[in-house]
Motif scaffolding. Structure first.
Motif, PDB file in Angstrom:
ATOM      1  N   GLN A  33       0.623  -2.186   6.579  1.00  0.00           N
ATOM      2  CA  GLN A  33       1.295  -0.983   7.073  1.00  0.00           C
ATOM      3  C   GLN A  33       0.770  -0.660   8.458  1.00  0.00           C
ATOM      4  N   ASP A  34       1.572   0.116   9.202  1.00  0.00           N
ATOM      5  CA  ASP A  34       1.147   0.554  10.522  1.00  0.00           C
ATOM      6  C   ASP A  34      -0.095   1.435  10.384  1.00  0.00           C
ATOM      7  N   TYR A  35      -0.990   1.316  11.339  1.00  0.00           N
ATOM      8  CA  TYR A  35      -2.192   2.150  11.401  1.00  0.00           C
ATOM      9  C   TYR A  35      -3.109   1.967  10.192  1.00  0.00           C
ATOM     10  N   PHE A  36      -3.114   0.751   9.626  1.00  0.00           N
ATOM     11  CA  PHE A  36      -3.957   0.507   8.455  1.00  0.00           C
ATOM     12  C   PHE A  36      -5.432   0.711   8.786  1.00  0.00           C
ATOM     13  N   THR A  37      -5.879   0.204   9.947  1.00  0.00           N
ATOM     14  CA  THR A  37      -7.284   0.380  10.315  1.00  0.00           C
ATOM     15  C   THR A  37      -7.606   1.850  10.581  1.00  0.00           C
ATOM     16  N   ASP A  38      -6.643   2.586  11.134  1.00  0.00           N
ATOM     17  CA  ASP A  38      -6.862   4.021  11.339  1.00  0.00           C
ATOM     18  C   ASP A  38      -7.012   4.744  10.002  1.00  0.00           C
ATOM     19  N   ARG A  39      -6.252   4.298   9.026  1.00  0.00           N
ATOM     20  CA  ARG A  39      -6.339   4.892   7.693  1.00  0.00           C
ATOM     21  C   ARG A  39      -7.730   4.672   7.097  1.00  0.00           C
ATOM     22  N   ILE A  40      -8.278   3.486   7.302  1.00  0.00           N
ATOM     23  CA  ILE A  40      -9.632   3.208   6.824  1.00  0.00           C
ATOM     24  C   ILE A  40     -10.627   4.166   7.470  1.00  0.00           C
ATOM     25  N   ASN A  41     -10.529   4.308   8.792  1.00  0.00           N
ATOM     26  CA  ASN A  41     -11.433   5.213   9.501  1.00  0.00           C
ATOM     27  C   ASN A  41     -11.294   6.644   8.997  1.00  0.00           C
TER      28      ASN A  41
END
Length: 289
Positions: A87-95
């Motif tokens: 999904q878009d912004y997956f790494t942002d979601r982790i953060n």
């Protein structure tokens, strides 16, 4: 209603929402898995499951619902997620997930609080490649100095587990406890015999009993079937999107190839024309001389 193929399945699929929570919702299985994945200096001796839902601080903020959330006896909090689609912004979601878990440790109204934080770890199973050009089975991230790689803080770490390569793995190629776990997780649904590696890790005998389709209650079977249908729909959609992407890529590549071919043809034609012109000019010059 289950079809004939479903009736022959011996174990549930742990990549489904129901199957994942059924397997890793057992304290002993979760503890053993975390010990083998994280490899802490001192073994984890107790895991306590805590509320998966983190309420927002104010009505203007967004709450968070994790797949699984637990706390170790030493205070560390661990978030465990299964992600079947990119999904878009997956790494942002982790953060965001980790930062929210860190931020909630602040003691409101306690002016003597010294920012003494418990570590927060994230375990993210991914049923896809994070980077298809440079896949890596297990990646461990932490905050460190970029040149010396000296660890700055151990308060926020996470592991990304890319499952596609483990689906290709053969049982005979499994060498480590991590391999055992991830081979079983990605192959369990299609296993016809008992779950392997039980001599090396007796906990897999318990996992086998928990994942046994015959041991599910009628209500659990209904929930599992709903979860399985959702999982397969997501996989079908993702495969369709991949195929569309490949088709678009081929079409674009073909058109770019044609354009490059035309450009090269024009360039070759100009070069040949210049060469022919120079040759004719030299010949005429010699004749005149």
């Amino acid at each position: 209603m289950e079809n004939g193929k479903e009736k022959t399945r011996r174990y549930i699929n742990p990549l489904t929402d129901f199957g994942f929570k059924k397997v890793f919702g057992d304290e002993e299985i979760m503890r053993e898995f975390l010990n083998d994945l994280i490899e802490p200096e001192s073994p984890i001796v107790q895991v306590t499951f805590i509320d998966k839902e983190m309420q927002p601080e104010t009505k203007y903020e967004r709450g968070v619902i994790y797949d699984m959330r637990c706390r170790l006896s030493s205070g560390e909090e661990i978030i465990v997620e299964m992600q079947n689609r990119g999904q878009d912004y997956f790494t942002d979601r982790i953060n965001y997930y980790l930062a929210r878990a860190i931020a909630t440790q602040g003691e409101k109204g306690n002016y003597d609080w010294k920012f003494n934080l418990h570590p927060v770890y994230g375990i993210f199973f991914m049923n896809f490649y994070r980077d298809e050009k440079q896949p890596k089975q297990i990646s461990h991230f932490a905050i460190e100095e970029t040149e010396t790689h000296q660890r700055f803080s151990d308060k926020m770490q996470f592991w990304l587990i890319e499952l596609p390569d483990f689906k290709k793995m053969k049982e005979k190629n499994c060498k480590s406890f991590k391999d055992y776990w991830l081979y079983i997780i990605t192959h369990m649904e299609t296993m016809k015999t008992q779950i392997p590696f039980q001599e090396q890790k007796p906990i897999f005998h318990k996992l086998e009993n928990i994942a046994d389709m015959a041991a599910l209650t009628p209500e659990e079977r209904d929930f599992y079937q709903i979860s399985l249908d959702s999982f397969r729909t997501n996989m079908a959609v993702m495969e369709h999107e991949r195929n569309e992407g490949r088709a678009e890529g081929r079409a674009k590549g073909l058109e770019e190839g044609r354009a490059e071919g035309r450009a090269e043809g024009r360039a070759e034609g100009r070069a040949e024309g210049r060469a022919e012109g120079r040759a004719e000019g030299r010949a005429e010059g010699r004749a005149e001389g």
